[in-house]
Write a protein that holds these residues in place. Structure first.
Motif, PDB file in Angstrom:
ATOM      1  N   GLU A   1      42.469  39.880  41.799  1.00  0.00           N
ATOM      2  CA  GLU A   1      43.656  40.083  42.496  1.00  0.00           C
ATOM      3  C   GLU A   1      44.856  40.070  41.579  1.00  0.00           C
ATOM      4  OE1 GLU A   1      44.267  40.281  45.751  1.00  0.00           O
ATOM      5  OE2 GLU A   1      42.196  39.982  46.555  1.00  0.00           O
ATOM      6  N   PRO A   2      45.533  41.390  41.678  1.00  0.00           N
ATOM      7  CA  PRO A   2      46.674  41.662  40.655  1.00  0.00           C
ATOM      8  C   PRO A   2      47.455  40.555  40.556  1.00  0.00           C
ATOM      9  CG  PRO A   2      46.166  43.685  41.879  1.00  0.00           C
ATOM     10  CD  PRO A   2      45.192  42.422  42.490  1.00  0.00           C
ATOM     11  N   ASN A   3      47.629  39.902  41.638  1.00  0.00           N
ATOM     12  CA  ASN A   3      49.007  38.648  41.753  1.00  0.00           C
ATOM     13  C   ASN A   3      48.190  37.494  41.174  1.00  0.00           C
ATOM     14  OD1 ASN A   3      50.845  40.608  42.563  1.00  0.00           O
ATOM     15  ND2 ASN A   3      50.458  40.225  44.768  1.00  0.00           N
ATOM     16  N   ASN A   4      46.988  37.355  41.175  1.00  0.00           N
ATOM     17  CA  ASN A   4      46.601  35.951  40.909  1.00  0.00           C
ATOM     18  C   ASN A   4      45.666  35.897  39.497  1.00  0.00           C
ATOM     19  OD1 ASN A   4      47.366  35.090  43.428  1.00  0.00           O
ATOM     20  ND2 ASN A   4      45.746  35.621  44.436  1.00  0.00           N
ATOM     21  N   ILE A   5      45.623  36.911  38.967  1.00  0.00           N
ATOM     22  CA  ILE A   5      44.556  36.865  37.979  1.00  0.00           C
ATOM     23  C   ILE A   5      45.652  36.280  36.641  1.00  0.00           C
ATOM     24  CG2 ILE A   5      45.755  39.141  36.885  1.00  0.00           C
ATOM     25  CD1 ILE A   5      42.181  38.064  36.312  1.00  0.00           C
ATOM     26  N   VAL A   6      44.793  35.374  35.958  1.00  0.00           N
ATOM     27  CA  VAL A   6      45.430  34.567  34.701  1.00  0.00           C
ATOM     28  C   VAL A   6      45.101  35.338  33.409  1.00  0.00           C
ATOM     29  CG1 VAL A   6      45.318  32.302  33.481  1.00  0.00           C
ATOM     30  CG2 VAL A   6      45.161  32.362  36.125  1.00  0.00           C
ATOM     31  N   LEU A   7      46.066  35.625  32.830  1.00  0.00           N
ATOM     32  CA  LEU A   7      46.153  36.277  31.420  1.00  0.00           C
ATOM     33  C   LEU A   7      46.414  35.063  30.259  1.00  0.00           C
ATOM     34  CD1 LEU A   7      47.879  39.523  32.131  1.00  0.00           C
ATOM     35  CD2 LEU A   7      45.525  39.183  32.050  1.00  0.00           C
ATOM     36  N   MET A   8      45.694  35.005  29.371  1.00  0.00           N
ATOM     37  CA  MET A   8      45.835  34.242  28.131  1.00  0.00           C
ATOM     38  C   MET A   8      45.483  35.015  26.952  1.00  0.00           C
ATOM     39  SD  MET A   8      44.179  30.525  29.758  1.00  0.00           S
ATOM     40  CE  MET A   8      42.463  31.380  30.065  1.00  0.00           C
ATOM     41  N   GLN A   9      46.075  34.214  25.756  1.00  0.00           N
ATOM     42  CA  GLN A   9      45.835  35.195  24.572  1.00  0.00           C
ATOM     43  C   GLN A   9      45.299  33.732  23.552  1.00  0.00           C
ATOM     44  OE1 GLN A   9      48.822  37.353  22.861  1.00  0.00           O
ATOM     45  NE2 GLN A   9      47.683  37.932  21.161  1.00  0.00           N
TER      46      GLN A   9
ATOM     47  N   ILE B   1      40.891  49.282  32.735  1.00  0.00           N
ATOM     48  CA  ILE B   1      41.721  48.197  33.543  1.00  0.00           C
ATOM     49  C   ILE B   1      42.556  48.988  34.343  1.00  0.00           C
ATOM     50  CG2 ILE B   1      43.366  47.623  31.824  1.00  0.00           C
ATOM     51  CD1 ILE B   1      43.255  44.776  33.121  1.00  0.00           C
ATOM     52  N   ASP B   2      42.722  48.860  35.693  1.00  0.00           N
ATOM     53  CA  ASP B   2      43.538  49.266  36.727  1.00  0.00           C
ATOM     54  C   ASP B   2      44.301  47.962  37.468  1.00  0.00           C
ATOM     55  OD1 ASP B   2      44.910  50.713  38.932  1.00  0.00           O
ATOM     56  OD2 ASP B   2      43.324  52.194  38.753  1.00  0.00           O
ATOM     57  N   VAL B   3      45.260  48.068  36.895  1.00  0.00           N
ATOM     58  CA  VAL B   3      46.063  46.703  37.488  1.00  0.00           C
ATOM     59  C   VAL B   3      46.573  47.014  39.063  1.00  0.00           C
ATOM     60  CG1 VAL B   3      48.083  45.417  37.513  1.00  0.00           C
ATOM     61  CG2 VAL B   3      47.105  45.943  35.305  1.00  0.00           C
ATOM     62  N   GLN B   4      46.683  48.073  39.669  1.00  0.00           N
ATOM     63  CA  GLN B   4      47.204  48.273  40.889  1.00  0.00           C
ATOM     64  C   GLN B   4      45.724  48.158  41.756  1.00  0.00           C
ATOM     65  OE1 GLN B   4      49.006  51.940  41.033  1.00  0.00           O
ATOM     66  NE2 GLN B   4      51.146  51.210  40.548  1.00  0.00           N
ATOM     67  N   ALA B   5      44.778  48.671  41.225  1.00  0.00           N
ATOM     68  CA  ALA B   5      43.513  48.767  42.000  1.00  0.00           C
ATOM     69  C   ALA B   5      42.860  47.343  42.125  1.00  0.00           C
ATOM     70  CB  ALA B   5      42.680  49.935  41.736  1.00  0.00           C
ATOM     71  N   GLY B   6      43.274  46.697  41.006  1.00  0.00           N
ATOM     72  CA  GLY B   6      42.632  45.567  40.716  1.00  0.00           C
ATOM     73  C   GLY B   6      40.963  45.493  40.276  1.00  0.00           C
ATOM     74  N   THR B   7      40.851  46.479  39.187  1.00  0.00           N
ATOM     75  CA  THR B   7      39.395  46.505  38.691  1.00  0.00           C
ATOM     76  C   THR B   7      39.623  46.481  37.059  1.00  0.00           C
ATOM     77  OG1 THR B   7      39.840  49.093  38.614  1.00  0.00           O
ATOM     78  CG2 THR B   7      38.876  48.162  40.626  1.00  0.00           C
ATOM     79  N   LEU B   8      38.293  46.067  36.578  1.00  0.00           N
ATOM     80  CA  LEU B   8      38.285  45.883  35.178  1.00  0.00           C
ATOM     81  C   LEU B   8      36.809  46.292  34.740  1.00  0.00           C
ATOM     82  CD1 LEU B   8      39.311  44.431  32.435  1.00  0.00           C
ATOM     83  CD2 LEU B   8      38.396  42.321  33.709  1.00  0.00           C
ATOM     84  N   VAL B   9      36.764  46.890  33.722  1.00  0.00           N
ATOM     85  CA  VAL B   9      35.395  47.265  33.013  1.00  0.00           C
ATOM     86  C   VAL B   9      35.393  46.732  31.498  1.00  0.00           C
ATOM     87  CG1 VAL B   9      33.759  48.903  32.489  1.00  0.00           C
ATOM     88  CG2 VAL B   9      35.246  49.060  34.604  1.00  0.00           C
TER      89      VAL B   9
ATOM     90  N   TYR C   1      31.419  45.469  35.382  1.00  0.00           N
ATOM     91  CA  TYR C   1      32.523  45.910  36.305  1.00  0.00           C
ATOM     92  C   TYR C   1      32.863  44.509  36.904  1.00  0.00           C
ATOM     93  CZ  TYR C   1      31.082  50.706  35.543  1.00  0.00           C
ATOM     94  OH  TYR C   1      30.555  51.942  34.827  1.00  0.00           O
ATOM     95  N   PHE C   2      34.235  44.526  37.197  1.00  0.00           N
ATOM     96  CA  PHE C   2      34.738  43.455  37.629  1.00  0.00           C
ATOM     97  C   PHE C   2      35.821  43.743  38.760  1.00  0.00           C
ATOM     98  CE2 PHE C   2      33.538  42.105  33.388  1.00  0.00           C
ATOM     99  CZ  PHE C   2      32.921  40.752  33.621  1.00  0.00           C
ATOM    100  N   VAL C   3      36.246  43.024  39.762  1.00  0.00           N
ATOM    101  CA  VAL C   3      37.505  42.971  40.706  1.00  0.00           C
ATOM    102  C   VAL C   3      38.438  41.947  40.349  1.00  0.00           C
ATOM    103  CG1 VAL C   3      36.330  44.557  42.492  1.00  0.00           C
ATOM    104  CG2 VAL C   3      36.209  41.978  42.646  1.00  0.00           C
TER     105      VAL C   3
ATOM    106  N   HIS D   1      34.056  38.693  40.544  1.00  0.00           N
ATOM    107  CA  HIS D   1      35.665  38.378  40.726  1.00  0.00           C
ATOM    108  C   HIS D   1      36.383  37.765  39.699  1.00  0.00           C
ATOM    109  CE1 HIS D   1      35.721  39.472  45.022  1.00  0.00           C
ATOM    110  NE2 HIS D   1      34.496  39.307  45.057  1.00  0.00           N
ATOM    111  N   ALA D   2      37.177  38.495  38.691  1.00  0.00           N
ATOM    112  CA  ALA D   2      37.576  37.868  37.642  1.00  0.00           C
ATOM    113  C   ALA D   2      38.569  36.944  38.037  1.00  0.00           C
ATOM    114  CB  ALA D   2      38.320  38.895  36.738  1.00  0.00           C
ATOM    115  N   HIS D   3      38.432  35.864  37.521  1.00  0.00           N
ATOM    116  CA  HIS D   3      39.510  34.527  37.627  1.00  0.00           C
ATOM    117  C   HIS D   3      40.521  34.642  36.497  1.00  0.00           C
ATOM    118  CE1 HIS D   3      41.670  30.870  38.366  1.00  0.00           C
ATOM    119  NE2 HIS D   3      41.077  30.446  37.068  1.00  0.00           N
ATOM    120  N   SER D   4      40.162  34.918  35.223  1.00  0.00           N
ATOM    121  CA  SER D   4      41.126  35.018  34.046  1.00  0.00           C
ATOM    122  C   SER D   4      40.653  35.809  32.887  1.00  0.00           C
ATOM    123  CB  SER D   4      41.090  33.609  33.479  1.00  0.00           C
ATOM    124  OG  SER D   4      40.003  33.165  32.737  1.00  0.00           O
TER     125      SER D   4
END
Length: 226
Positions: free
Chosen positions: A161-169, A132-140, A157-159, A198-201
């Motif tokens: 938006e670092p400021n809009n991604i929703v994180l939950m546990q 995961i690269d938060v600055q680039a906004g990429t996720l594998v 692979y996903f892309v 495009h990852a939303h959460s």
């Protein structure tokens, strides 16, 4: 007698110039035609005043896909005509109907009827976080159900938006602040757009198992540095 002649000359002048005005108006009207096209917005540039449209099938596009828009002259409203919008409210992917004016040398969008944006169709996938690269906004992530010949999962692979991604546990569904790391079991909610996921959460289902105390110490130091 002279007064009568003056009246006749005045009437002639009025009729003559009135005829010229009617002829000019008819010419302008014949050279300026109005028509409608509909489709999805592929790109829009408010500053340049240009809108590109992926037209619906059977539209009278005349080979034109780019139209001129003007913040002051182009009227934007919803289909019911009870909500007035502005050009800045339009979004890529939105379905619109444009009332066009075909004038000499240019085509101007006079009125735009904007339909509500369609709700995205979200999909879910679960797997181990690979990178995961938060600055680039990429996720594998490594998706386990799709194993290859070596017994490893397929990399997805996903892309985002670092400021809009929703994180939950899990099991909570409330957004939280998380530090995700490779090996975490996660669930990704995403939508496919423009050929990309495009990852939303991202929901953390299970943290990665730390193999040694050294690894744990290193992880802690990294967290403190950040």
């Amino acid at each position: 007698m002279r007064g009568f002649k003056a009246i006749l000359i005045g009437l002639f002048v009025i009729l003559f110039f009135g005829g010229l005005v009617r002829v000019y108006a008819t010419t302008v009207e014949s050279n300026t035609k109005m028509r409608r096209v509909s489709g999805e917005i592929s790109s829009i540039d408010v500053k340049l005043g240009l809108l590109k449209l992926n037209s619906d099938a059977g539209q009278d596009t005349r080979g034109i896909t780019e139209y001129k828009i003007n913040q002051d002259e182009t009227r934007v409203h919803n289909p019911s005509d009870n909500k007035f919008l502005v050009i800045k409210d339009l979004r890529v992917g939105q379905h619109i109907t444009i009332q066009l004016i075909d004038g000499p040398g240019e085509t101007l969008a006079r009125t735009i009827i904007a339909e509500p944006m369609r709700e995205p169709v979200y999909q879910e996938i679960t797997g181990e976080l690979e990178a995961i690269d938060v600055q680039a906004g990429t996720l594998v992530i490594e998706h386990e159900p799709l194993l290859n010949e070596e017994g490893k999962g397929k990399l997805i692979y996903f892309v985002f938006e670092p400021n809009n991604i929703v994180l939950m546990q899990a099991p909570s569904l409330q957004p939280v602040q998380l530090e995700l790391k490779p090996g975490d079991l996660v669930k990704v909610e995403y939508v496919v757009r423009d050929g990309k996921r495009h990852a939303h959460s991202i929901t953390l289902l299970k943290t990665a198992v730390e193999t040694t105390s050294t690894t744990t110490t290193t992880t802690t130091r990294t967290t403190e540095t950040q």
